[in-house]
Design an enzyme around this catalytic site. Structure first.
Site, PDB file in Angstrom:
ATOM      1  N   GLN A 108      -6.754  -1.068   2.472  1.00 38.90           N
ATOM      2  CA  GLN A 108      -5.858  -0.868   3.557  1.00 38.90           C
ATOM      3  C   GLN A 108      -6.426   0.307   4.349  1.00 38.90           C
ATOM      4  O   GLN A 108      -6.780   1.405   3.802  1.00 38.90           O
ATOM      5  CB  GLN A 108      -4.533  -0.526   3.498  1.00 38.90           C
TER       6      GLN A 108
ATOM      7  N   PRO B 135       0.748  -1.258   0.055  1.00 45.48           N
ATOM      8  CA  PRO B 135       0.002  -0.038  -0.056  1.00 45.48           C
ATOM      9  C   PRO B 135       1.023   1.273  -0.008  1.00 45.48           C
ATOM     10  O   PRO B 135       1.822   1.471   0.818  1.00 45.48           O
ATOM     11  CB  PRO B 135      -0.754   0.106   1.289  1.00 45.48           C
TER      12      PRO B 135
ATOM     13  N   CYS C 268       2.511   3.294   9.418  1.00 44.26           N
ATOM     14  CA  CYS C 268       2.791   4.796   8.967  1.00 44.26           C
ATOM     15  C   CYS C 268       3.015   5.782  10.059  1.00 44.26           C
ATOM     16  O   CYS C 268       2.218   5.798  10.912  1.00 44.26           O
ATOM     17  CB  CYS C 268       1.359   5.068   8.061  1.00 44.26           C
TER      18      CYS C 268
HETATM   19  C1  FMN Z   1       4.940   7.021  -1.404  1.00 44.67           C
HETATM   20  C2  FMN Z   1       4.652   5.948  -0.406  1.00 44.67           C
HETATM   21  C3  FMN Z   1       3.483   5.907   0.414  1.00 44.67           C
HETATM   22  C4  FMN Z   1       3.213   4.796   1.325  1.00 44.67           C
HETATM   23  N1  FMN Z   1       1.814   4.798   1.853  1.00 44.67           N
HETATM   24  C5  FMN Z   1       1.780   3.922   2.694  1.00 44.67           C
HETATM   25  C6  FMN Z   1       0.369   3.634   3.109  1.00 44.67           C
HETATM   26  O1  FMN Z   1      -0.335   4.165   2.704  1.00 44.67           O
HETATM   27  N2  FMN Z   1       0.167   2.745   3.922  1.00 44.67           N
HETATM   28  C7  FMN Z   1       1.317   1.452   4.339  1.00 44.67           C
HETATM   29  O2  FMN Z   1       1.074   0.744   5.191  1.00 44.67           O
HETATM   30  N3  FMN Z   1       2.769   1.922   4.004  1.00 44.67           N
HETATM   31  C8  FMN Z   1       2.887   2.978   2.992  1.00 44.67           C
HETATM   32  N4  FMN Z   1       3.805   3.099   2.672  1.00 44.67           N
HETATM   33  C9  FMN Z   1       5.334   2.093   2.976  1.00 44.67           C
HETATM   34  C10 FMN Z   1       5.023   0.889   1.870  1.00 44.67           C
HETATM   35  O3  FMN Z   1       3.933   0.205   2.259  1.00 44.67           O
HETATM   36  C11 FMN Z   1       6.415   0.014   2.534  1.00 44.67           C
HETATM   37  O4  FMN Z   1       6.226  -0.369   3.921  1.00 44.67           O
HETATM   38  C12 FMN Z   1       7.850   0.745   2.371  1.00 44.67           C
HETATM   39  O5  FMN Z   1       7.778   1.555   1.302  1.00 44.67           O
HETATM   40  C13 FMN Z   1       8.876  -0.133   2.727  1.00 44.67           C
HETATM   41  O6  FMN Z   1       8.651  -1.090   1.238  1.00 44.67           O
HETATM   42  P1  FMN Z   1       9.673  -1.048  -0.009  1.00 44.67           P
HETATM   43  O7  FMN Z   1      10.985  -0.811   0.631  1.00 44.67           O
HETATM   44  O8  FMN Z   1       9.526  -2.007  -0.529  1.00 44.67           O
HETATM   45  O9  FMN Z   1       9.255   0.394  -0.537  1.00 44.67           O
HETATM   46  C14 FMN Z   1       4.243   4.076   1.652  1.00 44.67           C
HETATM   47  C15 FMN Z   1       5.543   4.146   1.042  1.00 44.67           C
HETATM   48  C16 FMN Z   1       5.711   5.162  -0.151  1.00 44.67           C
HETATM   49  C17 FMN Z   1       7.126   5.148  -0.774  1.00 44.67           C
END
Ligand code: FMN
Length: 334
Positions: free
Chosen positions: A69, A16, A99
Site C-alpha cells: 500500500q 494495511p 487515512c
Molecule cells: C493501527 C492501525 C493502523 C492503520 N494504518 C492504516 C494504513 O496504513 N493504511 C490504511 O489504508 N488504513 C490503515 N488503517 C485502517 C485499517 O486498514 C482499516 O481500514 C480500519 O482499521 C477499519 O477496519 P477494522 O474495523 O477491520 O479494523 C489502520 C488501522 C489501525 C488500527
C-alpha cells in the site's frame, strides 16, 4: 443447515495497518492462513523512492499474495514507487485514500483525496503506467459533509476510468477535523449498505468491504454481497480467527491450529531475525493476542510484554511463554 456461500473468486484480506502489519506480522499471519491476502503498512511514495528500501519493502517469499500500500499525491512519485514495489515482487499495488491523520493531510493525501476524485484517477493512471500488476484503491465512503452517495460513486467512477482493478471501501466517513485517526476508525457510523449499493451499481467491478468486521461468520455474510472482505483490528488482535480463513475460502470444516508447529516456526523465524541483528519483540509483539480465551493466556501475554522485550531475549522466551498456555482449554475458548 446453513448454505455454504460461494466464495469462488472472492477475497479475504488483512488490512494495511501502520506499525502493525510489518513483515514480521505478515509472516505470522501467513502461517495461519495460506489464502488471506496480506497488505503492508502504508508506505509513503517518497520513502519508497528515497528511504531504506530493504527495510521498508523487504518481505519473505511465503508472504505471497502480498500487496504494497502506497500513500502519496504526486503522480510521478507514485508511478516510481509502484514500479519499485513491482521490482520487489509485490503482487498488487494499492493506493491509500482513507487515512485521516494530520501528517497525511498536510501532504494532501489519504482520506482528503476523497474530495479530489479526478486527481485520484490521475494517480491511478500514473501507477498503472509504472507496473504490470493490479492497481487498487482503498477509500472511505466520504469525508466531512460530503454526501456518501455522490462522493463514493464519484470516486469509484474516476478510478474505474483510470483502470483501477479493485476498490476497497472502509464503510464509514472520515471526519478530517476534530477526530484522531483512532476515533476516525470508530466514531463515524458504519454504513455497509452504502458499499452494497456500490456493488449493485457496478456488478462487473471488484468491490471489497472493510470496517468493524470481527468474525469469520460476519465475513461470510458480507461475501454474499461483495467481492472481498478485509479485516483489520480483529485479525490483528485475535489472529487465531485467520486459522478459519482457508476453510471459508476452500470449503470444508475449519481445521484446528497446530499451535506446537506454529510456535516452533515462529521461534525459528525469530531466531533468524535475531541472528541478523533484530530483536525478539519485533516478532512477538504481533503474537500477543494469539491465545485469547485460553487458560494461561494472561501469563503468556505478560511474558511477551516483559521478558520478550529485553534486548538479549531469544526465541526460548517465546517457547517459555507458550508453555504457560493450557491448550486443552481451547474447547472452552471456541
Ligand atoms: C493501527 C492501525 C493502523 C492503520 N494504518 C492504516 C494504513 O496504513 N493504511 C490504511 O489504508 N488504513 C490503515 N488503517 C485502517 C485499517 O486498514 C482499516 O481500514 C480500519 O482499521 C477499519 O477496519 P477494522 O474495523 O477491520 O479494523 C489502520 C488501522 C489501525 C488500527
Amino acid at each position: 443447515m446453513r448454505k455454504r456461500p460461494d466464495t469462488k473468486g472472492k477475497t479475504f484480506a488483512v488490512a494495511p495497518m501502520i506499525d502493525w502489519t510489518d513483515r514480521h506480522c505478515r509472516f505470522f499471519h501467513r502461517q495461519l492462513s495460506k489464502r488471506a491476502v496480506l497488505y503492508t503498512e502504508m508506505i509513503v511514495a517518497d520513502a519508497a523512492i528515497h528511504g531504506d528500501r530493504q527495510r521498508l519493502l523487504g518481505f519473505d517469499e511465503c508472504e505471497h499474495p502480498v500487496v504494497l500500500q502506497l500513500g502519496g499525491s504526486d503522480p510521478a512519485k507514485l508511478a516510481q514507487a509502484a514500479a519499485i514495489g513491482a521490482d520487489y515482487g509485490y503482487d498488487e499495488i494499492n493506493l491509500n485514500v482513507g487515512c485521516p491523520s494530520d501528517r497525511v493531510q498536510s501532504g494532501t493525501f489519504g482520506a482528503c483525496l476523497m474530495k479530489m476524485p479526478e486527481h485520484v484517477g490521475a494517480l491511478v493512471a500514473a501507477m498503472k503506467t509504472g507496473v504490470d500488476l493490479p492497481v487498487t484503491v482503498k477509500c472511505r465512503i466520504g469525508v466531512d459533509d460530503q454526501d456518501p452517495e455522490e462522493a463514493l460513486d464519484g470516486l469509484a467512477e474516476a478510478v474505474w476510468k483510470a483502470g483501477a482493478d479493485a476498490l476497497w471501501v472502509h464503510a464509514r466517513k472520515a471526519w478530517l477535523q476534530g477526530l484522531s485517526p483512532k476515533e476516525n476508525r470508530d466514531i463515524p457510523p458504519l454504513d455497509y449498505d452504502r458499499v452494497y449499493r456500490l456493488k449493485q451499481k457496478n456488478p462487473d467491478r471488484f468491490i471489497g468491504i472493510n470496517g468493524g468486521i470481527s468474525t469469520i461468520s460476519e465475513a461470510r455474510d458480507h461475501m454474499e454481497q461483495v467481492d472481498g472482505v478485509m479485516l483489520g483490528r480483529a485479525a490483528y488482535q485475535t489472529p487465531a480467527l485467520l486459522g478459519d480463513v482457508d476453510a471459508l475460502m476452500e470449503g470444508g470444516e475449519p481445521r484446528s491450529i497446530d499451535y506446537d508447529g506454529l510456535i516452533g516456526t515462529m521461534a525459528d523465524y525469530a531466531g533468524r531475525h535475531i541472528a541478523e541483528g533484530g530483536r525478539l519483540s519485533h516478532v512477538t509483539r504481533h503474537m500477543v493476542g494469539l491465545f485469547h480465551g485460553f487458560a494461561g493466556a494472561r501469563r503468556y501475554r505478560q511474558i511477551l510484554s516483559s521478558d520478550a522485550t529485553r534486548k538479549d531475549a531469544g526465541p526460548e522466551v517465546l517457547l517459555a511463554a507458550f508453555a504457560e498456555v493450557d491448550l486443552a482449554s481451547s474447547l472452552d475458548a471456541a
